[in-house]
Design a protein around this motif. Structure first.
Motif, PDB file in Angstrom:
ATOM      1  N   LEU A   1      27.266  -1.921  -3.930  1.00  0.00           N
ATOM      2  CA  LEU A   1      26.465  -3.091  -3.546  1.00  0.00           C
ATOM      3  C   LEU A   1      25.403  -2.741  -2.514  1.00  0.00           C
TER       4      LEU A   1
ATOM      5  N   LEU B   1      24.874 -10.345  -4.590  1.00  0.00           N
ATOM      6  CA  LEU B   1      23.619 -10.093  -3.876  1.00  0.00           C
ATOM      7  C   LEU B   1      22.602 -11.226  -4.068  1.00  0.00           C
TER       8      LEU B   1
ATOM      9  N   PHE C   1      31.933  -0.945  -8.415  1.00  0.00           N
ATOM     10  CA  PHE C   1      30.475  -0.806  -8.427  1.00  0.00           C
ATOM     11  C   PHE C   1      29.924  -0.893  -7.013  1.00  0.00           C
TER      12      PHE C   1
ATOM     13  N   ALA D   1      30.697  -2.053  -1.347  1.00  0.00           N
ATOM     14  CA  ALA D   1      31.067  -1.894  -2.750  1.00  0.00           C
ATOM     15  C   ALA D   1      32.079  -2.968  -3.124  1.00  0.00           C
TER      16      ALA D   1
ATOM     17  N   ASP E   1      28.324  -9.337 -11.788  1.00  0.00           N
ATOM     18  CA  ASP E   1      29.035  -9.420 -10.512  1.00  0.00           C
ATOM     19  C   ASP E   1      28.134  -8.975  -9.367  1.00  0.00           C
ATOM     20  N   GLN E   2      27.397  -7.899  -9.590  1.00  0.00           N
ATOM     21  CA  GLN E   2      26.473  -7.430  -8.562  1.00  0.00           C
ATOM     22  C   GLN E   2      25.446  -8.504  -8.224  1.00  0.00           C
ATOM     23  N   GLN E   3      24.937  -9.146  -9.251  1.00  0.00           N
ATOM     24  CA  GLN E   3      23.928 -10.181  -9.021  1.00  0.00           C
ATOM     25  C   GLN E   3      24.504 -11.358  -8.238  1.00  0.00           C
TER      26      GLN E   3
ATOM     27  N   TRP F   1      32.716 -15.070  -4.487  1.00  0.00           N
ATOM     28  CA  TRP F   1      32.986 -14.218  -5.647  1.00  0.00           C
ATOM     29  C   TRP F   1      34.463 -13.809  -5.688  1.00  0.00           C
TER      30      TRP F   1
ATOM     31  N   GLN G   1      21.567   0.774  -8.378  1.00  0.00           N
ATOM     32  CA  GLN G   1      22.908   0.284  -8.665  1.00  0.00           C
ATOM     33  C   GLN G   1      23.519   0.980  -9.872  1.00  0.00           C
TER      34      GLN G   1
ATOM     35  N   ARG H   1      27.065  -5.839 -13.866  1.00  0.00           N
ATOM     36  CA  ARG H   1      25.822  -6.191 -13.163  1.00  0.00           C
ATOM     37  C   ARG H   1      25.775  -7.679 -12.846  1.00  0.00           C
TER      38      ARG H   1
ATOM     39  N   CYS I   1      26.767   5.035  -0.060  1.00  0.00           N
ATOM     40  CA  CYS I   1      27.227   3.657  -0.253  1.00  0.00           C
ATOM     41  C   CYS I   1      27.925   3.126   0.994  1.00  0.00           C
TER      42      CYS I   1
ATOM     43  N   HIS J   1      26.756   5.639 -10.774  1.00  0.00           N
ATOM     44  CA  HIS J   1      28.203   5.496 -10.680  1.00  0.00           C
ATOM     45  C   HIS J   1      28.794   6.868 -10.926  1.00  0.00           C
TER      46      HIS J   1
END
Length: 912
Positions: A248, A221, A246, A259, A216-218, A292, A410, A214, A256, A413
């Motif tokens: 995105l 985004l 994951f 990702a 990485d997701q943050q 990233w 999110q 999460r 999706c 999965h």
């Protein structure tokens, strides 16, 4: 040398009868993500404590505590490990100074080992602990160039000192082993009970690890409130299936379109269409993605020449990037499309060793050009991406502007959902979110299309799903017992269908449902016509049926195996995945290429067998031998005798049968054929109707390929729908095969759908004429073949109804928006009643060779006004204008020299 994972496991475990695990060392659980990685030692809780893998030309064995490398009880395994790792028998084994007692253990086992501070020639195998920070690059290159690496350590103590959120990417051992898809984690490994497996143990489906994706997701985004992907392109859906992958970007149905994933030491961001990577509105996200991917470090940024707009976009935001025709190893981040797999291996190694890959593309176009081939297995982008835990699907989603996904969205999965699904089945709980259930069935079916042969990670999942399905059993879905589309039962149906397609034996699942048809033990040889002069692929019926749960073996000549033929099981091709209720499994047919002289094919639900002959084929007669099938009722007009028909009906082993002419094939339940004593009269009538259809359409007769009508317990749209085949409900079967009924009351619906199949874009004006001009064929067949006037053929064509429609349309001012269906048909009927059918037939013929036809409705409508006027030598511009057509001034002027149409039926209404 043991080359396959199964052979490698056998070599590693040769003579190992038990695990003498020392009680002192506390190991960590290993996470396996690579396609080459497989477990060697697994405890009774399913945790992997020893694993093996390969990278480049070399191999590695990973042990979850260095203490195992220093214990004499592990000597038999360590001897095998060094033997498997060693590229040549004469190459010595080097041991890092951190593991001095390993030297004596190996030497006592007959392995020539010595302490060696550095890795390199002439060493064939190098042994080291997982805590060394100074040799990462050398160890990776050593393995990549053919060396063998034996490495041991645990990461839970390191995580306690440095933080669990950094263990996957920063733990020294992971800097090396991750390139081969093996990670040390911060999770304690249980050492209570072990057993020695006879085959590769299953890889745990869901492994916890301290590193929270999460974060990485943050990062990706950050500052993003919405994701606008309205680029003008149609995106594919993405499948996120890797343990370190994951989502995105998600639509409201969890579809999706963006990702990301970690892979080895590197990272990947995937977009569902390459246009997304060049869209200015996504500039902030693309900047986040590049940062990233580069892990916040500076380095060269390369953009493939196919993404020039992306290079411009990044440059405008202050990033230094250059256009590159292909990947170069000096890049930090590389951006490309997903339409070529020429550099697949290089891209995978680039990411594994720390590179960042930004990639985009859709697979639906490829799928449309490659029917019968799975996009998951063969689409070039997926050959690159599957190993990253990301894939591009043939299914599309509607482009839109979507809010940045919430943490709850999110959290979906595929692996997590499947794990919870299994837990729910095991405990009898049914509390999984319905949205998750619907998505899980589709994702699971897609995942199972990824080729699993020789890939332990995928084989493990297949074994996991098979066990889970045996636990749940197949639901006995039917019209009497439907299941909801977002239910556990629907998800089971999707998973079971695709698991069987993948080659896994699922016959026991079907047997549990009962009423199975037994296949014949004798091979049956049929001769099919390998010629197809048409412009579309043609199904050729074999007259054979594959019982459900069975696999058929198809044999044909080498020449035929290289001719592009396919085999199809089943004819009920409607995909019901999006249906709210299911009366059958969503997908019950399977098609695959006949590219080998002997091939095994299966479909969980069974079905009639067809050979698909490609367009323009000139193969001639082809003999095909098929085993484990049964004859199905099949009657071909002019070929099947009445005696043969009665015999096959009496045997009735298959639940479906076919009635065929050279121009039409009707597929209906065998039960409906029981009372059809002689199919000849009704098929002669069908041939008359098909001849009339061909006449009006100005098509050759007999048809290049016969049209098909298939009855089904459930279809994807409407009461019937057009296509190849035309699909109808079971209630329509009797009207298809009852000659007396057809002659007395007509057959509007099926002819309407056949009319749809004759429509051509060049003279169609969608959406206005979509449901209108197809009815010309219904009227024509009823009047010329069945002798049923249009006023009786359909209630909507009674004179009062027609009169009412004209007045209503003109009363509104003849708006073009309302000119459709019966109102639009009226325009054509008035022309036909005045000038006959000949102008239509002539125009349909002319349009087949006409060039320079406009693409827009206005242009096409004006061309039709002009062409029809010229055919009948009347100025029809006023007539079409009265109906609200957008007749252009120059067209009206060009027709002014023609005689006025005195009998224009619209004049009477306009004068009123």
């Amino acid at each position: 040398m043991a080359t396959t994972p199964a052979c490698a496991f056998e070599a590693l475990m040769d003579g190992v009868t038990g695990w003498n695990v020392p009680k002192g060392p506390i190991p960590c659980e290993l996470l396996l993500t690579g396609e080459a990685a497989f477990p060697v030692m697994v405890n009774d809780k399913g945790q992997v404590l020893i694993a093996a893998s390969s990278y480049g030309q070399g191999r590695l064995v990973v042990v979850s505590h260095e203490g195992y490398l220093l214990d004499a009880g592990f000597a038999p395994f360590l001897r095998n490990a060094v033997g498997w790792l060693c590229p040549s028998p004469a190459a010595p084994t080097g041991v890092h100074p951190s593991l001095p007692s390993l030297v004596s253990i190996l030497q006592a086992s007959g392995v020539p080992a010595q302490v060696q501070p550095e890795v390199g020639a002439p060493v064939g195998v190098y042994c080291i602990s997982a805590y060394i920070t100074t040799m990462t690059a050398e160890l990776i290159q050593f393995v990549k160039s053919g060396g063998g690496l034996l490495i041991g350590g645990q990461a839970w103590y390191w995580a306690s000192q440095h933080g669990p959120d950094r263990v996957l990417s920063r733990f020294p051992g992971n800097e090396v082993t991750s390139v081969a898809g093996v990670f040390f984690t911060d999770i304690y490994g249980d050492i209570d009970r072990f057993k020695v497996s006879k085959k590769i143990p299953k890889i745990p489906f869901h492994v916890r690890c301290g590193e929270d994706l999460r974060q990485d997701q943050q990062q990706l985004l950050e500052g993003i409130s919405e994701l606008d992907i309205k680029t003008g392109g149609v995106p594919s859906q993405l499948l996120v299936h890797g343990a370190l992958a994951f989502p995105l970007g998600l639509d409201a149905s969890l579809g999706c379109f963006l990702a990301a994933a970690r892979y080895g030491r590197g990272r990947v961001v995937l977009a569902a269409h390459e246009a997304i990577l060049c869209y200015p509105k996504l500039g902030p996200f693309l900047l986040n993605a590049v940062r990233w991917l580069g892990r916040g470090q500076t380095g060269k940024l390369g953009v493939n020449t196919s993404l020039k707009n992306l290079c411009t976009l990044l440059s405008e935001h202050g990033l230094e990037c250059s256009l590159q025709p292909h990947l170069t190893q000096d890049l930090r981040v590389y951006c490309c499309t997903a339409y070529s797999d020429k550099e697949a291996k290089q891209l995978q190694e680039f990411v594994a060793e720390g590179g960042g890959l930004l990639i985009g593309g859709q697979a639906w176009w490829w799928a449309s050009q490659n029917p019968g081939r799975s996009a998951l297995a063969h689409f070039p982008g997926n050959i690159i991406l599957n190993c990253f835990g990301l894939s591009v699907l043939a299914q599309t989603l509607h482009a839109g502007c979507f809010p940045a996904p919430t943490p709850e969205m999110q959290s979906y999965h595929f692996r997590k959902a499947l794990s919870e699904f299994q837990a729910a089945l095991s405990h009898g709980a049914r509390n999984l979110e319905k949205q998750w259930l619907a998505k899980l069935g589709a994702d699971g079916a897609a995942f199972l299309q990824i080729p699993a042969k020789g890939v332990p990670a995928y084989i493990s999942l297949h074994r996991f799903i098979k066990k889970m399905l045996h636990l749940s059993g197949l639901p006995a879905v039917s019209r009497e017992h439907p299941v909801a589309g977002d239910s556990f039962e629907a998800a089971v149906l999707c998973l079971a269908t695709e698991l069987a397609r993948s080659g896994t034996d699922c016959s026991q699942l079907v047997q549990e449902l009962g009423t199975c048809t037994c296949s014949s033990g004798h091979p049956i040889t049929v001769e099919i016509d390998g010629n197809n002069p048409g412009h579309c692929d043609a199904w050729v019926s074999t007259g054979l049926y594959l019982p459900r749960g069975q696999s058929a073996e198809v044999s044909l000549s080498e020449a035929a195996a290289s001719a592009g033929l396919k085999v199809q099981i089943g004819c009920h091709t409607d995909n019901l995945t999006k249906a709210s209720k299911l009366s059958r499994a969503p997908v019950v047919t399977h098609q695959c290429c006949l590219d080998r002289s002997i091939q095994s094919v299966s479909c969980l639900w069974g079905g009639l067998l067809y050979v698909i002959v490609p367009k323009s084929s000139k193969l001639g007669p082809v003999s095909v031998t098929i085993q484990r099938v049964v004859p199905a009722p099949y009657y071909k007009l002019g070929k099947t005798s009445l005696e043969e028909w009665k015999k096959c009906i009496q045997e009735r082993q298959a639940p479906w049968g076919e009635l065929a002419t050279d121009n039409i094939i009707l597929t209906v339940p065998t039960a409906n054929l029981q009372d059809l004593e002689d199919p000849e009269p009704v098929l002669h009538l069908w041939d008359e109707m098909m001849h009339a259809i061909a006449q009006l359409a100005a098509r050759p007769f007999p048809f290049c390929r016969p049209e098909r009508i298939v009855a089904d317990v459930q279809i994807s749209a409407g009461w019937m729908h057009s296509g190849y085949p035309i699909m109808c409900h079971l209630e329509s079967v009797q009207e298809l095969i009852n000659e007396a009924s057809i002659r007395s009351t007509g057959l509007w619906g099926p002819i309407h759908e056949l009319g749809h199949n004759q429509q051509r874009q060049v003279w169609e004006f969608p959406p206005h004429t979509t449901e209108a001009t197809c009815n010309l064929w219904s009227v024509y067949v009823h009047e010329t073949v069945l002798d049923i006037p249009r006023s009786k053929a359909h209630p909507a064509l009674s004179p009062p109804e027609r009169e009412k429609r004209i007045k209503t349309h003109l009363g509104k001012g003849a708006p073009l928006n309302d000119w459709n269906v019966w109102t639009a048909l009226e325009t054509y009927l008035q022309l036909q009643e005045a000038f006959g059918w000949e102008p239509f037939t002539q125009l349909f013929a002319e349009y087949q060779t006409l060039s320079g036809i406009p693409k827009d409705n206005t242009g096409k409508m004006n061309l039709w006004v002009q062409k029809f006027s010229e055919k009948v030598q009347k100025n029809l511009a006023p007539f079409f204008e009265a109906w609200g057509w957008p007749v252009q001034k120059e067209v009206a002027t060009s027709l002014a020299h023609l005689p006025e149409w005195q009998e224009n039926p619209m004049l009477a209404y306009m004068h009123r």
